[in-house]
Design an enzyme around this catalytic site. Structure first.
Site, PDB file in Angstrom:
ATOM      1  N   HIS A  32       2.662  -1.826  16.698  1.00  0.00           N
ATOM      2  CA  HIS A  32       3.529  -0.881  17.404  1.00  0.00           C
ATOM      3  C   HIS A  32       3.304   0.509  16.798  1.00  0.00           C
ATOM      4  O   HIS A  32       2.496   0.683  15.869  1.00  0.00           O
ATOM      5  CB  HIS A  32       4.998  -1.317  17.319  1.00  0.00           C
ATOM      6  CG  HIS A  32       5.484  -1.581  15.933  1.00  0.00           C
ATOM      7  ND1 HIS A  32       5.597  -0.590  14.983  1.00  0.00           N
ATOM      8  CD2 HIS A  32       5.872  -2.735  15.327  1.00  0.00           C
ATOM      9  CE1 HIS A  32       6.049  -1.105  13.867  1.00  0.00           C
ATOM     10  NE2 HIS A  32       6.209  -2.409  14.031  1.00  0.00           N
ATOM     11  N   HIS A  35       3.051   0.883  12.992  1.00  0.00           N
ATOM     12  CA  HIS A  35       1.753   0.543  12.386  1.00  0.00           C
ATOM     13  C   HIS A  35       0.739   1.661  12.628  1.00  0.00           C
ATOM     14  O   HIS A  35      -0.026   2.040  11.741  1.00  0.00           O
ATOM     15  CB  HIS A  35       1.167  -0.722  13.017  1.00  0.00           C
ATOM     16  CG  HIS A  35       1.954  -1.973  12.778  1.00  0.00           C
ATOM     17  ND1 HIS A  35       2.569  -2.658  13.791  1.00  0.00           N
ATOM     18  CD2 HIS A  35       2.208  -2.664  11.644  1.00  0.00           C
ATOM     19  CE1 HIS A  35       3.171  -3.726  13.300  1.00  0.00           C
ATOM     20  NE2 HIS A  35       2.969  -3.763  11.994  1.00  0.00           N
ATOM     21  N   GLN A  59       4.047 -16.833   4.137  1.00  0.00           N
ATOM     22  CA  GLN A  59       5.233 -15.999   3.922  1.00  0.00           C
ATOM     23  C   GLN A  59       6.340 -16.260   4.942  1.00  0.00           C
ATOM     24  O   GLN A  59       7.369 -15.604   4.913  1.00  0.00           O
ATOM     25  CB  GLN A  59       4.869 -14.515   3.887  1.00  0.00           C
ATOM     26  CG  GLN A  59       4.476 -13.895   5.206  1.00  0.00           C
ATOM     27  CD  GLN A  59       3.979 -12.466   5.025  1.00  0.00           C
ATOM     28  OE1 GLN A  59       2.865 -12.223   4.550  1.00  0.00           O
ATOM     29  NE2 GLN A  59       4.785 -11.496   5.412  1.00  0.00           N
ATOM     30  N   GLY A 145       4.804   0.438   5.070  1.00  0.00           N
ATOM     31  CA  GLY A 145       6.000   1.087   5.603  1.00  0.00           C
ATOM     32  C   GLY A 145       7.210   0.848   4.712  1.00  0.00           C
ATOM     33  O   GLY A 145       7.346  -0.214   4.098  1.00  0.00           O
ATOM     34  N   GLU A 146       8.096   1.857   4.688  1.00  0.00           N
ATOM     35  CA  GLU A 146       9.326   1.721   3.894  1.00  0.00           C
ATOM     36  C   GLU A 146      10.347   0.816   4.567  1.00  0.00           C
ATOM     37  O   GLU A 146      11.358   0.488   3.971  1.00  0.00           O
ATOM     38  CB  GLU A 146       9.945   3.108   3.672  1.00  0.00           C
ATOM     39  CG  GLU A 146       9.145   3.937   2.679  1.00  0.00           C
ATOM     40  CD  GLU A 146       9.735   5.306   2.409  1.00  0.00           C
ATOM     41  OE1 GLU A 146       9.342   5.919   1.415  1.00  0.00           O
ATOM     42  OE2 GLU A 146      10.572   5.779   3.209  1.00  0.00           O
ATOM     43  N   SER A 183       9.824  -2.426  14.971  1.00  0.00           N
ATOM     44  CA  SER A 183       9.459  -3.709  14.379  1.00  0.00           C
ATOM     45  C   SER A 183       8.834  -4.566  15.469  1.00  0.00           C
ATOM     46  O   SER A 183       9.235  -4.470  16.645  1.00  0.00           O
ATOM     47  CB  SER A 183      10.728  -4.406  13.854  1.00  0.00           C
ATOM     48  OG  SER A 183      10.481  -5.776  13.663  1.00  0.00           O
TER      49      SER A 183
HETATM   50  O1  PAF Z   1       4.499  -6.325   6.256  1.00  0.00           O
HETATM   51  C1  PAF Z   1       3.687  -7.142   6.757  1.00  0.00           C
HETATM   52  O2  PAF Z   1       3.285  -7.071   7.917  1.00  0.00           O
HETATM   53  C2  PAF Z   1       3.196  -8.287   5.907  1.00  0.00           C
HETATM   54  O3  PAF Z   1       4.177  -8.701   5.014  1.00  0.00           O
HETATM   55  C3  PAF Z   1       1.888  -7.982   5.153  1.00  0.00           C
HETATM   56  C4  PAF Z   1       2.081  -6.874   4.143  1.00  0.00           C
HETATM   57  C5  PAF Z   1       0.796  -7.589   6.149  1.00  0.00           C
HETATM   58  C6  PAF Z   1       1.411  -9.226   4.398  1.00  0.00           C
HETATM   59  O4  PAF Z   1       1.172 -10.299   5.251  1.00  0.00           O
END
Ligand code: PAF
Length: 256
Positions: A32, A35, A59, A145-146, A183
């Site tokens: 988006h 990014h 994650q 990003g913050e 987001s």
């Molecule tokens: O912020 C994200 O999109 C993810 O946590 C990252 C930093 C690409 C790691 O997978």
């Protein structure tokens, strides 16, 4: 179109031929404007820019969230093409985890509360993949990003602790006009929900309210807040609106 690289070996061969400063923007795709702002900044500050697109399973604390995560590689590449980004690093799971996630990087203090409390294992998966990506790309600068502020703090801590020679550049959160932080998850909100979601920013930035009062205001207006906390000179929150989990944070000095 950006050149798509699939493996670390392929990237290393490409990199050998470049005698350039390299900027790196790690993402999970579904790009988006937030990014793209990171990529634009990287393009201003480096000769070559690499964007990674890898939906990192380790994650995700909720497997359904991983399955539902939108994969939009073609659209992402077109967006990157429009701003002249050079390379996309798009590995698969086996390439990124040849050891089957038997090697992990964890932090044991700042990862224990807020996101870490509500998303078991999230930060270990995130730090592990970011370390792998930073090692593979070997960039001069990497842009984050913050909006994911706790993530950013942990990455900075890891980079310092492990002497990783990439400079971490923190970039401000991009917002809709109504204040809603951009987001990938906003795609799952209806237009009405997007308007409603802007209350999160409104309450968060009302510094006449205590953290507890912000939490109560969110509850009264149909959110399910997980936390509202002040830390690192910021007020941070995560709250559910329907089945979408939103996070945001505001620097305290933005007090109105
Ligand atoms: O912020 C994200 O999109 C993810 O946590 C990252 C930093 C690409 C790691 O997978």
């Amino acid at each position: 179109m950006p050149i798509i690289i699939k493996t670390p070996t392929e990237w290393r061969k490409t990199q050998e031929k470049l005698n350039h400063t390299i900027g790196f923007v790690p993402t999970m795709g579904n790009l988006h404007a937030g990014h793209l702002a990171l990529v634009e900044r990287a393009l201003k500050e480096n000769e070559t820019v690499v964007v990674s697109i890898f939906v990192n399973h380790t994650q995700f604390n909720d497997p359904a969230d991983y399955d539902n995560y939108l994969r939009t590689l073609d659209e992402d590449c077109s967006k990157l093409d429009a701003i002249n980004a050079h390379y996309v690093f798009n590995p698969n799971k086996d390439t990124m985890y040849p050891e089957n996630y038997e090697v992990q990087v964890s932090e044991n203090t700042d990862s224990e509360f807020m996101e870490g409390q509500f998303r078991q294992g999230h930060f270990t998966g995130m730090l592990t993949v970011v370390l792998k990506l930073l090692n593979i790309i070997g960039a001069d600068k990497a842009y984050f990003g913050e909006k994911d502020f706790q993530q950013l703090k942990l990455i900075q801590k890891m980079v310092n602790a492990l002497f990783i020679p990439t400079e971490i550049i923190a970039c401000p959160t991009m917002r809709e006009e109504n204040g809603l932080a951009l987001s990938s998850r906003n795609n799952r909100l209806t237009d009405d929900e997007k308007n409603h979601a802007s209350l999160l920013y409104k309450y968060l930035s009302d510094f006449n309210l205590s953290d507890l009062e912000v939490k109560e205001a969110l509850e009264k207006t149909g959110f399910r807040p997980e936390y509202v906390e002040t830390k690192w000179g910021r007020r941070l929150t995560a709250a559910w609106l329907g089945d979408v989990r939103l996070i945001d944070n505001i620097p305290i000095q933005e007090r109105k």
